[in-house]
Design an enzyme around this catalytic site. Sequence first.
Site, PDB file in Angstrom:
ATOM      1  NE  ARG A 101     -10.776  -4.637   0.808  1.00  0.00           N
ATOM      2  CZ  ARG A 101      -9.704  -3.660   1.006  1.00  0.00           C
ATOM      3  NH1 ARG A 101     -10.059  -2.847   1.770  1.00  0.00           N
ATOM      4  NH2 ARG A 101      -8.498  -3.878   0.602  1.00  0.00           N
ATOM      5  CD  GLN A 133     -12.982  -1.226  -0.636  1.00  0.00           C
ATOM      6  OE1 GLN A 133     -12.285  -1.457   0.626  1.00  0.00           O
ATOM      7  NE2 GLN A 133     -14.153  -1.701  -0.269  1.00  0.00           N
ATOM      8  NE  ARG A 189      -3.815   0.829   1.972  1.00  0.00           N
ATOM      9  CZ  ARG A 189      -4.755   1.104   2.582  1.00  0.00           C
ATOM     10  NH1 ARG A 189      -5.066   1.963   3.421  1.00  0.00           N
ATOM     11  NH2 ARG A 189      -6.027   0.541   1.993  1.00  0.00           N
ATOM     12  CG  HIS A 193      -8.349   0.312  -2.889  1.00  0.00           C
ATOM     13  ND1 HIS A 193      -7.624  -0.576  -2.195  1.00  0.00           N
ATOM     14  CD2 HIS A 193      -8.968   0.923  -1.577  1.00  0.00           C
ATOM     15  CE1 HIS A 193      -7.807  -0.883  -0.902  1.00  0.00           C
ATOM     16  NE2 HIS A 193      -8.821   0.105  -0.674  1.00  0.00           N
ATOM     17  CG  ASP A 215     -12.942   7.283  -1.267  1.00  0.00           C
ATOM     18  OD1 ASP A 215     -13.033   6.867  -0.015  1.00  0.00           O
ATOM     19  OD2 ASP A 215     -12.361   6.931  -2.157  1.00  0.00           O
ATOM     20  CB  CYS A 251     -13.780   1.944   0.029  1.00  0.00           C
ATOM     21  SG  CYS A 251     -13.415   3.664  -0.138  1.00  0.00           S
TER      22      CYS A 251
HETATM   23  N1  NVA Z   1      -9.462   7.153  -1.655  1.00  0.00           N
HETATM   24  C1  NVA Z   1      -9.306   6.903  -0.237  1.00  0.00           C
HETATM   25  C2  NVA Z   1      -9.548   5.331  -0.089  1.00  0.00           C
HETATM   26  C3  NVA Z   1      -9.379   4.862   0.992  1.00  0.00           C
HETATM   27  C4  NVA Z   1      -9.610   3.479   1.158  1.00  0.00           C
HETATM   28  C5  NVA Z   1      -7.800   6.948  -0.029  1.00  0.00           C
HETATM   29  O1  NVA Z   1      -6.997   6.769  -0.841  1.00  0.00           O
HETATM   30  O2  NVA Z   1      -7.613   7.559   0.918  1.00  0.00           O
HETATM   31  N1   CP Z   2     -11.202   0.653   2.499  1.00  0.00           N
HETATM   32  C1   CP Z   2     -10.085   0.352   2.849  1.00  0.00           C
HETATM   33  O1   CP Z   2      -8.983   0.127   2.162  1.00  0.00           O
HETATM   34  O2   CP Z   2      -9.760   0.617   4.296  1.00  0.00           O
HETATM   35  P1   CP Z   2      -8.314   0.710   4.946  1.00  0.00           P
HETATM   36  O3   CP Z   2      -7.667   2.182   4.542  1.00  0.00           O
HETATM   37  O4   CP Z   2      -8.698   0.792   6.418  1.00  0.00           O
HETATM   38  O5   CP Z   2      -7.415  -0.481   4.422  1.00  0.00           O
END
Ligand code: NVA
Ligand code: CP
Length: 326
Positions: A311, A138, A108, A135, A231, A272
């Site tokens: 997930r 997800q 990540r 992502h 989101d 998400c």
């Molecule tokens: N768009 C958000 C998704 C978090 C799971 C981010 O990148 O912070």
């Molecule tokens: N939806 C998601 O990716 O959550 P986290 O940022 O908690 O992993």
Amino acid sequence: MTASLRGRHFLSLEDFSGEEINYLLQLSTEFKRLKQAGLRPKNLEGKNIALIFEKPSTRTRCAFVCACHDEGAHPEYLGKDDIQVGKKETMEDTARVLGRMFDGIGFRGYKHETVETLARFSGVPVWNGLTDKHHPTQVLADFLTIIEHFGTLNGLSFAYVGDGRNNMANSLMVGCAKMGMDFRIISPKELFPSQEIVDISMNFAKDSRSGILITEEIEKGVKGADVIYTDVWMSMGEEAETKKRIKLLKPYQVNLEMMKKTGKENPIFLHCLPAFHNNNTEVSREIGEMEVTNEVFESKFSKVFDEAENRLHTIKAVMVSTIGAR
Ligand code: NVA
Ligand code: CP
């Protein structure tokens, strides 16, 4: 079920056919059933899994870790301050070292190119647990949740409301186009997706005979939608944009009135997570605005906790199938 995904990376849904995505969803359903029956098949017995996380995470990290334990693998979490990558060592070198020790790597982080480099140099399957561009794990959980509710993906209408150019919007557009879902992005023009990702998705939509609509107009965009998705308005790393984003996105908050505008009796709401839906967190109090009202978040439409649980089952399916145990 279909072809083996052994040895494949999971960086973006662009690289997977509709049939392969369906295979992963079927495998996820099977793993969910086994878990609910209290069974742990240990498909990854003796495997070592590295988890490189440049950004924080609740769901993704925990899904990888619990999936590893359920399947008999050992997960090693490598947070941003735990390893030298980016500071004293390049990702190319880090990838070559980790590839000699681990059987698979979850990542990540920020730049999508970083996960691509990791995949190119490690020699073991690499799974994208979120980059600024995509992502995909997800989206698998989102699709599993939709199937559990509607029994299918093909032919449904999916409306993504909010920041139309973030990682979720990109991955959902690609995924929905692959799976034959009618996909809409409803967002202000300033936050429309890049032409590059729209063109890529349009090609997939042509193959699956579905459509893509990008619009600023809420009524037009949500009409007939089976799924309303949103989101956060500022993704991780975009905190400096807060003031500008709130101004642009305030009219796009998901509320009961918007759910009614779908014209559907039982549309579902997905997010998400993490979500701003009340003032009970430090940051939501500071921002003072929410992308979804608490009323919708806590309503019968909302399937967000099924989605969060999924997930685990979907990440398990990705790891097990690409390592080649199934
Ligand atoms: N768009 C958000 C998704 C978090 C799971 C981010 O990148 O912070
Ligand atoms: N939806 C998601 O990716 O959550 P986290 O940022 O908690 O992993």
